[in-house]
Design a protein around this motif. Structure first.
Motif, PDB file in Angstrom:
ATOM      1  N   MET A   4       0.842  -1.193   0.000  1.00 45.93           N
ATOM      2  CA  MET A   4       0.000   0.000   0.000  1.00 45.93           C
ATOM      3  C   MET A   4       0.880   1.247   0.000  1.00 45.93           C
ATOM      4  O   MET A   4       1.937   1.259   0.618  1.00 45.93           O
ATOM      5  CB  MET A   4      -0.899   0.011   1.235  1.00 45.93           C
ATOM      6  CG  MET A   4      -1.803  -1.194   1.354  1.00 45.93           C
ATOM      7  SD  MET A   4      -3.116  -1.203   0.144  1.00 45.93           S
ATOM      8  CE  MET A   4      -4.170   0.062   0.787  1.00 45.93           C
ATOM      9  N   VAL A   5       0.428   2.265  -0.701  1.00 46.82           N
ATOM     10  CA  VAL A   5       1.116   3.554  -0.717  1.00 46.82           C
ATOM     11  C   VAL A   5       0.170   4.567  -0.087  1.00 46.82           C
ATOM     12  O   VAL A   5      -0.950   4.766  -0.567  1.00 46.82           O
ATOM     13  CB  VAL A   5       1.486   3.994  -2.149  1.00 46.82           C
ATOM     14  CG1 VAL A   5       2.112   5.367  -2.152  1.00 46.82           C
ATOM     15  CG2 VAL A   5       2.400   2.971  -2.803  1.00 46.82           C
ATOM     16  N   LYS A   6       0.600   5.191   0.979  1.00 47.97           N
ATOM     17  CA  LYS A   6      -0.221   6.190   1.654  1.00 47.97           C
ATOM     18  C   LYS A   6      -0.252   7.475   0.822  1.00 47.97           C
ATOM     19  O   LYS A   6       0.793   7.993   0.425  1.00 47.97           O
ATOM     20  CB  LYS A   6       0.338   6.475   3.045  1.00 47.97           C
ATOM     21  CG  LYS A   6      -0.518   7.403   3.864  1.00 47.97           C
ATOM     22  CD  LYS A   6       0.034   7.565   5.263  1.00 47.97           C
ATOM     23  CE  LYS A   6      -0.837   8.502   6.066  1.00 47.97           C
ATOM     24  NZ  LYS A   6      -0.302   8.710   7.414  1.00 47.97           N
ATOM     25  N   ILE A   7      -1.461   7.964   0.549  1.00 44.38           N
ATOM     26  CA  ILE A   7      -1.627   9.194  -0.218  1.00 44.38           C
ATOM     27  C   ILE A   7      -1.574  10.364   0.763  1.00 44.38           C
ATOM     28  O   ILE A   7      -2.560  10.684   1.427  1.00 44.38           O
ATOM     29  CB  ILE A   7      -2.961   9.202  -0.999  1.00 44.38           C
ATOM     30  CG1 ILE A   7      -3.108   7.947  -1.845  1.00 44.38           C
ATOM     31  CG2 ILE A   7      -3.078  10.465  -1.839  1.00 44.38           C
ATOM     32  CD1 ILE A   7      -2.027   7.738  -2.871  1.00 44.38           C
ATOM     33  N   CYS A   8      -0.400  10.958   0.875  1.00 45.04           N
ATOM     34  CA  CYS A   8      -0.210  12.097   1.775  1.00 45.04           C
ATOM     35  C   CYS A   8       0.887  12.988   1.190  1.00 45.04           C
ATOM     36  O   CYS A   8       1.638  12.581   0.306  1.00 45.04           O
ATOM     37  CB  CYS A   8       0.169  11.637   3.187  1.00 45.04           C
ATOM     38  SG  CYS A   8       1.731  10.765   3.286  1.00 45.04           S
ATOM     39  N   GLU A   9       0.950  14.199   1.678  1.00 45.14           N
ATOM     40  CA  GLU A   9       1.907  15.175   1.139  1.00 45.14           C
ATOM     41  C   GLU A   9       3.352  14.680   1.278  1.00 45.14           C
ATOM     42  O   GLU A   9       4.177  14.911   0.400  1.00 45.14           O
ATOM     43  CB  GLU A   9       1.720  16.524   1.829  1.00 45.14           C
ATOM     44  CG  GLU A   9       2.444  17.662   1.155  1.00 45.14           C
ATOM     45  CD  GLU A   9       2.022  17.907  -0.291  1.00 45.14           C
ATOM     46  OE1 GLU A   9       2.869  18.398  -1.065  1.00 45.14           O
ATOM     47  OE2 GLU A   9       0.875  17.610  -0.663  1.00 45.14           O
ATOM     48  N   GLU A  10       3.652  13.985   2.366  1.00 46.64           N
ATOM     49  CA  GLU A  10       5.023  13.503   2.584  1.00 46.64           C
ATOM     50  C   GLU A  10       5.438  12.473   1.540  1.00 46.64           C
ATOM     51  O   GLU A  10       6.625  12.317   1.258  1.00 46.64           O
ATOM     52  CB  GLU A  10       5.167  12.893   3.984  1.00 46.64           C
ATOM     53  CG  GLU A  10       5.077  13.907   5.098  1.00 46.64           C
ATOM     54  CD  GLU A  10       3.637  14.294   5.441  1.00 46.64           C
ATOM     55  OE1 GLU A  10       2.700  13.522   5.127  1.00 46.64           O
ATOM     56  OE2 GLU A  10       3.453  15.382   5.997  1.00 46.64           O
ATOM     57  N   ASN A  11       4.473  11.757   0.958  1.00 46.88           N
ATOM     58  CA  ASN A  11       4.776  10.733  -0.048  1.00 46.88           C
ATOM     59  C   ASN A  11       4.591  11.232  -1.481  1.00 46.88           C
ATOM     60  O   ASN A  11       4.830  10.477  -2.425  1.00 46.88           O
ATOM     61  CB  ASN A  11       3.892   9.499   0.165  1.00 46.88           C
ATOM     62  CG  ASN A  11       4.326   8.680   1.343  1.00 46.88           C
ATOM     63  OD1 ASN A  11       5.401   8.889   1.905  1.00 46.88           O
ATOM     64  ND2 ASN A  11       3.503   7.737   1.744  1.00 46.88           N
TER      65      ASN A  11
END
Length: 73
Positions: A4-11
């Motif tokens: 899973m890839v977290k959808i957030c500004e850091e990523n």
């Protein structure tokens, strides 16, 4: 099941692209393949701001410039 890839500004790796038909979107696809070749999970996600590429993990960057050109400056 894939990672899973977290959808957030850091990523978020890329700027936002408005259209799947744009050259910018083709760039996102090229970067996604580049990450995949190196075993780094990534995803192109649609957000209210447009499409963007998100990836897990930070890319290691050497912030120290020990080059001869820098030493001469």
């Amino acid at each position: 099941m894939g990672q899973m890839v977290k959808i957030c500004e850091e990523n978020r790796f890329s700027t936002f692209v408005k259209s799947k038909k744009s050259e910018g979107y083709r760039d996102l696809e090229r970067w996604q393949r580049w990450f995949a070749e190196r075993g780094i999970p990534s995803i192109i996600a649609s957000t209210p701001s447009g499409y963007a590429l998100y990836r897990n993990g930070l890319i290691q960057v050497d912030i120290h410039d020990d080059s001869p050109a820098r030493a001469a400056a």
